[in-house]
Design a protein around this motif. Structure first.
Motif, PDB file in Angstrom:
ATOM      1  N   GLU A 116     -16.181 -19.992 -11.432  1.00  0.00           N
ATOM      2  CA  GLU A 116     -16.975 -18.813 -11.809  1.00  0.00           C
ATOM      3  C   GLU A 116     -16.149 -17.842 -12.648  1.00  0.00           C
ATOM      4  O   GLU A 116     -16.610 -17.333 -13.671  1.00  0.00           O
ATOM      5  CB  GLU A 116     -17.507 -18.121 -10.557  1.00  0.00           C
ATOM      6  CG  GLU A 116     -18.538 -18.956  -9.827  1.00  0.00           C
ATOM      7  CD  GLU A 116     -18.791 -18.476  -8.403  1.00  0.00           C
ATOM      8  OE1 GLU A 116     -18.052 -17.599  -7.898  1.00  0.00           O
ATOM      9  OE2 GLU A 116     -19.735 -18.992  -7.785  1.00  0.00           O
ATOM     10  N   TYR A 156     -19.063 -13.851  -6.702  1.00  0.00           N
ATOM     11  CA  TYR A 156     -20.457 -14.181  -6.975  1.00  0.00           C
ATOM     12  C   TYR A 156     -21.174 -14.671  -5.725  1.00  0.00           C
ATOM     13  O   TYR A 156     -22.368 -14.497  -5.593  1.00  0.00           O
ATOM     14  CB  TYR A 156     -20.552 -15.266  -8.055  1.00  0.00           C
ATOM     15  CG  TYR A 156     -20.261 -14.716  -9.439  1.00  0.00           C
ATOM     16  CD1 TYR A 156     -21.222 -14.042 -10.123  1.00  0.00           C
ATOM     17  CD2 TYR A 156     -19.007 -14.864  -9.992  1.00  0.00           C
ATOM     18  CE1 TYR A 156     -20.963 -13.531 -11.369  1.00  0.00           C
ATOM     19  CE2 TYR A 156     -18.727 -14.364 -11.240  1.00  0.00           C
ATOM     20  CZ  TYR A 156     -19.709 -13.698 -11.928  1.00  0.00           C
ATOM     21  OH  TYR A 156     -19.445 -13.188 -13.150  1.00  0.00           O
ATOM     22  N   MET A 186     -26.587 -19.633 -10.322  1.00  0.00           N
ATOM     23  CA  MET A 186     -25.429 -20.483 -10.622  1.00  0.00           C
ATOM     24  C   MET A 186     -25.352 -21.698  -9.735  1.00  0.00           C
ATOM     25  O   MET A 186     -24.433 -22.461  -9.822  1.00  0.00           O
ATOM     26  CB  MET A 186     -24.163 -19.667 -10.472  1.00  0.00           C
ATOM     27  CG  MET A 186     -24.019 -18.655 -11.582  1.00  0.00           C
ATOM     28  SD  MET A 186     -22.544 -17.733 -11.362  1.00  0.00           S
ATOM     29  CE  MET A 186     -23.203 -16.321 -10.542  1.00  0.00           C
TER      30      MET A 186
END
Length: 126
Positions: free
Chosen positions: A101, A119, A125
């Motif tokens: 990430e 995240y 994602m």
């Protein structure tokens, strides 16, 4: 100093005994004050539990902490553009999902999180 030895010294102090001489501490010693005794016992329990140990290298991905190569960057961009789950990409590249990430942020593929946090399980994602 070993934690075991440090704990023995703390325990001795908590009992009101001088750890070097073995003599009882005077009544007016700060070591005989109830809040200090409670604090020493709390520290002793924390030492008994042990300090958190770093994750064993055997459990970390093989490329964790290593510099990214141009080939890895390219593979990451291709996989990201193809919509492959970041967890799978991380496994294939031998990296943590967090590292993947962060690399995507550096490559300009995704925006950095507000406040600079992780995240986590962002649906966009996974």
């Amino acid at each position: 100093m070993e934690l075991q030895i440090a704990r023995q010294i703390i325990d001795t102090l908590a009992q009101g005994i001088h750890p070097v001489t073995g003599e009882a501490m005077p009544e007016d010693s700060p070591y005989n004050a109830p809040p200090v005794i409670r604090a020493l016992h709390a520290v002793s329990r924390a030492l008994e539990a042990g300090a958190p140990q770093p994750e064993p290298a055997a459990r970390r991905p093989p490329n964790a902490g290593k510099p990214w190569s141009a080939q890895e960057d390219s593979a990451l961009e291709i996989a990201f553009d193809a919509g492959i789950a970041l967890k799978q990409v991380a496994q294939e590249l031998g990296r943590t999902q967090f590292a993947v990430e962060q690399r995507l942020v550096k490559l300009g593929k995704i925006a950095a999180p507000a406040g600079g946090g992780r995240y986590g399980n962002s649906a966009a994602m996974n």
